[in-house]
Scaffold this motif. Sequence first.
Motif, PDB file in Angstrom:
ATOM      1  N   VAL A  27       0.681  -1.199   0.039  1.00  0.00           N
ATOM      2  CA  VAL A  27       0.028   0.034   0.033  1.00  0.00           C
ATOM      3  C   VAL A  27       0.833   1.184   0.023  1.00  0.00           C
ATOM      4  O   VAL A  27       0.677   2.102  -0.863  1.00  0.00           O
ATOM      5  CB  VAL A  27      -1.025  -0.200   1.119  1.00  0.00           C
ATOM      6  N   PRO A  28       1.847   1.449   1.011  1.00  0.00           N
ATOM      7  CA  PRO A  28       2.582   2.729   1.013  1.00  0.00           C
ATOM      8  C   PRO A  28       3.455   2.723  -0.446  1.00  0.00           C
ATOM      9  O   PRO A  28       3.609   3.917  -0.978  1.00  0.00           O
ATOM     10  CB  PRO A  28       3.677   2.723   1.985  1.00  0.00           C
ATOM     11  N   MET A  31       1.072   3.921  -3.151  1.00  0.00           N
ATOM     12  CA  MET A  31       0.890   5.367  -2.814  1.00  0.00           C
ATOM     13  C   MET A  31       2.081   6.202  -3.252  1.00  0.00           C
ATOM     14  O   MET A  31       1.661   7.300  -3.898  1.00  0.00           O
ATOM     15  CB  MET A  31       0.372   5.526  -1.417  1.00  0.00           C
ATOM     16  N   THR A  32       3.270   5.703  -3.161  1.00  0.00           N
ATOM     17  CA  THR A  32       4.529   6.610  -3.266  1.00  0.00           C
ATOM     18  C   THR A  32       4.710   6.709  -4.771  1.00  0.00           C
ATOM     19  O   THR A  32       4.917   7.681  -5.251  1.00  0.00           O
ATOM     20  CB  THR A  32       5.726   6.167  -2.529  1.00  0.00           C
ATOM     21  N   THR A  37      -4.510   6.493  -3.842  1.00  0.00           N
ATOM     22  CA  THR A  37      -4.874   6.806  -2.588  1.00  0.00           C
ATOM     23  C   THR A  37      -4.929   5.360  -1.794  1.00  0.00           C
ATOM     24  O   THR A  37      -4.580   4.294  -2.542  1.00  0.00           O
ATOM     25  CB  THR A  37      -6.237   7.418  -2.552  1.00  0.00           C
ATOM     26  N   VAL A  38      -5.120   5.361  -0.532  1.00  0.00           N
ATOM     27  CA  VAL A  38      -5.047   4.198   0.304  1.00  0.00           C
ATOM     28  C   VAL A  38      -6.429   3.018  -0.342  1.00  0.00           C
ATOM     29  O   VAL A  38      -6.148   2.059  -0.433  1.00  0.00           O
ATOM     30  CB  VAL A  38      -5.419   4.304   1.522  1.00  0.00           C
ATOM     31  N   PRO A  94      -9.493  10.399   2.288  1.00  0.00           N
ATOM     32  CA  PRO A  94      -8.362   9.754   1.844  1.00  0.00           C
ATOM     33  C   PRO A  94      -7.274  10.241   3.060  1.00  0.00           C
ATOM     34  O   PRO A  94      -6.241   9.501   3.333  1.00  0.00           O
ATOM     35  CB  PRO A  94      -7.750  10.308   0.679  1.00  0.00           C
ATOM     36  N   PHE A  95      -6.989  11.252   3.532  1.00  0.00           N
ATOM     37  CA  PHE A  95      -6.355  11.712   4.564  1.00  0.00           C
ATOM     38  C   PHE A  95      -6.342  11.134   5.774  1.00  0.00           C
ATOM     39  O   PHE A  95      -5.407  10.683   6.129  1.00  0.00           O
ATOM     40  CB  PHE A  95      -6.602  13.342   4.894  1.00  0.00           C
ATOM     41  N   THR A  98      -5.063   7.479   5.272  1.00  0.00           N
ATOM     42  CA  THR A  98      -3.719   7.418   5.324  1.00  0.00           C
ATOM     43  C   THR A  98      -3.110   7.662   6.581  1.00  0.00           C
ATOM     44  O   THR A  98      -2.131   6.743   7.227  1.00  0.00           O
ATOM     45  CB  THR A  98      -3.175   8.493   4.321  1.00  0.00           C
ATOM     46  N   PHE A 101      -3.696   4.206   8.562  1.00  0.00           N
ATOM     47  CA  PHE A 101      -2.718   3.369   8.170  1.00  0.00           C
ATOM     48  C   PHE A 101      -1.424   3.558   8.591  1.00  0.00           C
ATOM     49  O   PHE A 101      -0.752   2.558   8.903  1.00  0.00           O
ATOM     50  CB  PHE A 101      -2.663   3.353   6.416  1.00  0.00           C
ATOM     51  N   SER A 102      -1.046   4.705   8.674  1.00  0.00           N
ATOM     52  CA  SER A 102       0.301   5.095   9.295  1.00  0.00           C
ATOM     53  C   SER A 102       0.318   4.974  10.744  1.00  0.00           C
ATOM     54  O   SER A 102       1.147   4.075  11.366  1.00  0.00           O
ATOM     55  CB  SER A 102       0.606   6.536   9.418  1.00  0.00           C
ATOM     56  N   LEU A 158      -8.394  -0.392   5.485  1.00  0.00           N
ATOM     57  CA  LEU A 158      -7.013  -0.063   5.229  1.00  0.00           C
ATOM     58  C   LEU A 158      -6.253  -1.015   4.050  1.00  0.00           C
ATOM     59  O   LEU A 158      -5.372  -0.863   3.555  1.00  0.00           O
ATOM     60  CB  LEU A 158      -6.106   0.064   6.410  1.00  0.00           C
TER      61      LEU A 158
END
Length: 164
Positions: A27-28, A31-32, A37-38, A94-95, A98, A101-102, A158
């Motif tokens: 996922v990350p 996203m990167t 988005t997640v 999405p914020f 994220t 998820f973090s 997530l």
Amino acid sequence: MWALILEGLVIGVLLGLIGAGGGILAVPALMTTQGWTVAQAAPVGLLAVTLSALVGTFEDLFKRIVRYRAALWIALISIPTARYGVHLADIVSPFWLTLAFSLVMLIVAYRIFFNKVTDHGNAPCKVNQSTGRLIWNVKTASFLAGIGVVAGLLTGLLGVGVVL
């Protein structure tokens, strides 16, 4: 396209080395590198988790170390709650996804590196030493159901396989 293949290879090697769920890494990464988005990256992470779990399950079935009754109980509980997690993911911005998820990533990292279990006498699920099977009672079933609820919700929300 080549970036996705390279990401898949790197994530696959890391999955084999550390045993983490594919969503935790995929996922990350998506996203990167892809700007997803997640909610867009989560299904890809879920597919990675599913395929790697399937391979691991067959390997461990042959070794006779899978507690399949516990796994089925957790699955029966987590499948419906994962659906609620997917619906929540459509609602939440999405914020916040994220950020959540973090937070899950930090909790998983903490548990992997710092949380050593030393009190086996008070374990919620006990194993019969003579048979090697779980001792099923209300406490065991409730604890495993709780794992199923949390894992299902977080998986749907997530796209991560949760290490509890």
